[in-house]
Design a protein around this motif. Structure first.
Motif, PDB file in Angstrom:
ATOM      1  N   VAL A  17      38.495  -9.585   0.767  1.00  0.00           N
ATOM      2  CA  VAL A  17      38.701  -9.984  -0.626  1.00  0.00           C
ATOM      3  C   VAL A  17      37.396  -9.961  -1.419  1.00  0.00           C
ATOM      4  CG1 VAL A  17      40.732 -11.366  -0.078  1.00  0.00           C
ATOM      5  CG2 VAL A  17      38.477 -12.456  -0.117  1.00  0.00           C
ATOM      6  N   SER A  18      36.260  -9.907  -0.733  1.00  0.00           N
ATOM      7  CA  SER A  18      34.971  -9.832  -1.439  1.00  0.00           C
ATOM      8  C   SER A  18      34.594  -8.401  -1.813  1.00  0.00           C
ATOM      9  CB  SER A  18      33.863 -10.430  -0.566  1.00  0.00           C
ATOM     10  OG  SER A  18      33.504  -9.547   0.490  1.00  0.00           O
ATOM     11  N   ARG A  19      35.312  -7.412  -1.286  1.00  0.00           N
ATOM     12  CA  ARG A  19      34.993  -6.015  -1.547  1.00  0.00           C
ATOM     13  C   ARG A  19      35.440  -5.616  -2.955  1.00  0.00           C
ATOM     14  NH1 ARG A  19      37.159  -1.840   2.476  1.00  0.00           N
ATOM     15  NH2 ARG A  19      35.064  -0.947   2.541  1.00  0.00           N
ATOM     16  N   PRO A  20      34.787  -4.615  -3.552  1.00  0.00           N
ATOM     17  CA  PRO A  20      35.289  -4.079  -4.820  1.00  0.00           C
ATOM     18  C   PRO A  20      36.733  -3.592  -4.652  1.00  0.00           C
ATOM     19  CG  PRO A  20      33.096  -3.231  -4.351  1.00  0.00           C
ATOM     20  CD  PRO A  20      33.541  -3.955  -3.117  1.00  0.00           C
ATOM     21  N   ARG A  21      37.514  -3.705  -5.709  1.00  0.00           N
ATOM     22  CA  ARG A  21      38.938  -3.368  -5.622  1.00  0.00           C
ATOM     23  C   ARG A  21      39.156  -1.937  -5.136  1.00  0.00           C
ATOM     24  NH1 ARG A  21      43.760  -5.397  -7.423  1.00  0.00           N
ATOM     25  NH2 ARG A  21      45.399  -3.877  -7.903  1.00  0.00           N
ATOM     26  N   ASP A  22      38.363  -0.993  -5.637  1.00  0.00           N
ATOM     27  CA  ASP A  22      38.556   0.401  -5.214  1.00  0.00           C
ATOM     28  C   ASP A  22      38.261   0.569  -3.722  1.00  0.00           C
ATOM     29  OD1 ASP A  22      39.419   1.208  -7.664  1.00  0.00           O
ATOM     30  OD2 ASP A  22      37.642   2.391  -8.163  1.00  0.00           O
ATOM     31  N   SER A  23      37.323  -0.217  -3.193  1.00  0.00           N
ATOM     32  CA  SER A  23      37.059  -0.151  -1.752  1.00  0.00           C
ATOM     33  C   SER A  23      38.233  -0.713  -0.964  1.00  0.00           C
ATOM     34  CB  SER A  23      35.782  -0.924  -1.415  1.00  0.00           C
ATOM     35  OG  SER A  23      34.650  -0.315  -2.014  1.00  0.00           O
TER      36      SER A  23
ATOM     37  N   TRP B 100      43.336   1.364   2.388  1.00  0.00           N
ATOM     38  CA  TRP B 100      44.755   1.725   2.530  1.00  0.00           C
ATOM     39  C   TRP B 100      44.953   3.241   2.477  1.00  0.00           C
ATOM     40  CZ3 TRP B 100      48.971  -1.101   3.716  1.00  0.00           C
ATOM     41  CH2 TRP B 100      48.860  -2.511   3.679  1.00  0.00           C
ATOM     42  N   ALA B 101      44.140   3.935   1.683  1.00  0.00           N
ATOM     43  CA  ALA B 101      44.362   5.359   1.435  1.00  0.00           C
ATOM     44  C   ALA B 101      43.907   6.251   2.585  1.00  0.00           C
ATOM     45  CB  ALA B 101      43.644   5.771   0.153  1.00  0.00           C
ATOM     46  N   SER B 102      42.890   5.807   3.337  1.00  0.00           N
ATOM     47  CA  SER B 102      42.293   6.677   4.343  1.00  0.00           C
ATOM     48  C   SER B 102      42.829   6.411   5.740  1.00  0.00           C
ATOM     49  CB  SER B 102      40.769   6.486   4.350  1.00  0.00           C
ATOM     50  OG  SER B 102      40.176   7.233   5.398  1.00  0.00           O
ATOM     51  N   GLN B 103      43.359   7.439   6.356  1.00  0.00           N
ATOM     52  CA  GLN B 103      43.734   7.378   7.765  1.00  0.00           C
ATOM     53  C   GLN B 103      42.506   7.802   8.569  1.00  0.00           C
ATOM     54  OE1 GLN B 103      47.113  10.030   7.873  1.00  0.00           O
ATOM     55  NE2 GLN B 103      48.533   8.431   7.214  1.00  0.00           N
ATOM     56  N   GLN B 104      41.604   6.878   8.713  1.00  0.00           N
ATOM     57  CA  GLN B 104      40.263   7.193   9.204  1.00  0.00           C
ATOM     58  C   GLN B 104      40.286   7.925  10.538  1.00  0.00           C
ATOM     59  OE1 GLN B 104      36.758   4.358  10.538  1.00  0.00           O
ATOM     60  NE2 GLN B 104      37.014   4.254   8.323  1.00  0.00           N
ATOM     61  N   SER B 105      39.484   8.978  10.615  1.00  0.00           N
ATOM     62  CA  SER B 105      39.295   9.832  11.799  1.00  0.00           C
ATOM     63  C   SER B 105      40.446  10.813  12.044  1.00  0.00           C
ATOM     64  CB  SER B 105      39.057   9.011  13.073  1.00  0.00           C
ATOM     65  OG  SER B 105      37.932   8.181  12.949  1.00  0.00           O
TER      66      SER B 105
ATOM     67  N   PHE C  26      44.785   8.038  -2.511  1.00  0.00           N
ATOM     68  CA  PHE C  26      44.083   6.950  -3.195  1.00  0.00           C
ATOM     69  C   PHE C  26      44.805   6.580  -4.489  1.00  0.00           C
ATOM     70  CE2 PHE C  26      40.723   5.460  -6.124  1.00  0.00           C
ATOM     71  CZ  PHE C  26      40.240   4.379  -5.399  1.00  0.00           C
ATOM     72  N   GLN C  27      45.219   7.595  -5.247  1.00  0.00           N
ATOM     73  CA  GLN C  27      45.922   7.341  -6.500  1.00  0.00           C
ATOM     74  C   GLN C  27      47.263   6.656  -6.239  1.00  0.00           C
ATOM     75  OE1 GLN C  27      44.678   7.628  -9.510  1.00  0.00           O
ATOM     76  NE2 GLN C  27      46.581   6.772 -10.354  1.00  0.00           N
ATOM     77  N   ARG C  28      47.966   7.072  -5.188  1.00  0.00           N
ATOM     78  CA  ARG C  28      49.246   6.439  -4.857  1.00  0.00           C
ATOM     79  C   ARG C  28      49.057   4.957  -4.521  1.00  0.00           C
ATOM     80  NH1 ARG C  28      51.029  11.648  -2.968  1.00  0.00           N
ATOM     81  NH2 ARG C  28      49.900  11.463  -1.002  1.00  0.00           N
ATOM     82  N   MET C  29      47.991   4.658  -3.797  1.00  0.00           N
ATOM     83  CA  MET C  29      47.724   3.264  -3.450  1.00  0.00           C
ATOM     84  C   MET C  29      47.336   2.452  -4.692  1.00  0.00           C
ATOM     85  SD  MET C  29      48.428   2.836  -0.255  1.00  0.00           S
ATOM     86  CE  MET C  29      49.721   4.063  -0.469  1.00  0.00           C
ATOM     87  N   LYS C  30      46.597   3.082  -5.609  1.00  0.00           N
ATOM     88  CA  LYS C  30      46.244   2.383  -6.850  1.00  0.00           C
ATOM     89  C   LYS C  30      47.497   2.007  -7.631  1.00  0.00           C
ATOM     90  CE  LYS C  30      42.602   3.150  -9.324  1.00  0.00           C
ATOM     91  NZ  LYS C  30      41.508   3.700 -10.157  1.00  0.00           N
TER      92      LYS C  30
END
Length: 212
Positions: free
Chosen positions: A124-130, A135-140, A153-157
Motif C-alpha cells: 500500500v506504500s507503493r505508487p499506484r502505477d507500481s 497485477w499486469a505482469s506475469q513475471q518471468s 497494464f491498461q486493463r488493470m488500470k
C-alpha cells in the motif's frame, strides 16, 4: 578492445578489524548509510543469486526494501523464476556492489516468505502505477510483445479505476536470514581487505580476516 589492460588501483581506504562492529547488522547499516549519503546510484540495489532444482545458479538485481536484526527483505512475484528457485532451494546469496566506494558486501542466508500482512503493509506504500504493474505482469513468463504488456497494464488500470488496488495473492516479500557476511574494501596492489562474520551455535558471530 584489450580487456587485459583494463585495470585500476583501489586506494580509497583500508579496513581493519578495529574498524568493524561486532554485530554485522550494525556494520552493514553503517556502510549502507554511507552509500546512500555518497549519492551513488541505486545504493539499495543488490544481486540476488539462487539455485534451481537442477543445480543451475541464476542471478538478478532486486532492491532492498527493509532491514532489521531478522534479515534482509525484498519483494517479487511469487510465480517468478527467483521464487520458483527459492521453493526448491531456499539458500540464497546477496551481493551489494558499491563499486564507486570500492566496497562490496556478500551475504549468505535462507529465504522465506513474509506474512500477507507484512507484504500488504509495503504494497500500500507503493505508487499506484507500481501496484497496478504487479497485477499486469506475469513475471518471468514469455509474452508476445511489449504492446501486450502495456495492454495488460491498461486493463488493470481500468479494472481498479474506482477503488484501491488490492494485494495480489501471487505477490509479496521474502526475508533472507543470514548466516554469513563478508565485508570487502579495495586495497592497493590487489591486497584487498576482507572480513567475514559467521554465525555460531551460541548466536554470536565469529569474525575473521580473509586473504584477498
Amino acid at each position: 578492445m584489450d580487456l587485459e589492460q583494463i585495470r585500476r588501483e583501489y586506494l580509497l581506504g583500508g579496513l581493519r578489524r578495529d574498524h568493524l562492529n561486532d554485530n554485522p547488522f550494525i556494520q552493514f547499516k553503517s556502510w549502507l548509510e554511507q552509500a546512500v549519503a555518497s549519492g551513488i546510484p541505486d545504493p539499495t540495489a543488490l544481486v540476488l543469486a539462487t539455485v534451481d532444482a537442477d543445480g543451475q545458479p541464476d542471478q538478478r538485481i532486486v532492491l532492498l526494501k527493509h532491514l532489521d536484526d531478522q534479515g534482509f527483505v525484498f519483494y517479487t512475484n511469487y510465480n517468478s523464476k527467483k521464487a520458483r528457485d527459492i521453493i526448491s532451494n531456499p539458500k540464497v546469496s546477496l551481493h551489494f556492489p558499491w563499486h564507486m566506494m570500492e566496497r562490496q558486501v556478500r551475504v549468505n542466508g535462507t529465504a522465506s516468505r513474509l506474512s500477507a500482512a507484512e507484504s500488504l503493509k509495503y504494497f500500500v506504500s507503493r505508487p499506484r502505477d507500481s501496484q497496478i504493474a504487479a497485477w499486469a505482469s506475469q513475471q518471468s513468463q514469455r509474452i508476445s510483445s511489449r504492446q501486450f504488456l502495456l495492454e495488460q497494464f491498461q486493463r488493470m488500470k481500468e479494472k481498479f479505476a474506482d477503488g484501491k488496488v488490492p494485494l495480489p495473492d501471487f505477490w509479496g516479500g521474502y526475508r533472507v536470514v543470514p548466516h554469513r557476511f563478508e565485508f570487502w574494501q579495495g586495497g592497493g596492489s590487489r591486497l584487498h581487505d576482507r572480513f567475514e562474520y559467521v554465525s555460531t551455535s551460541t548466536g554470536d558471530w565469529d569474525i575473521g580476516r580473509l586473504a584477498p
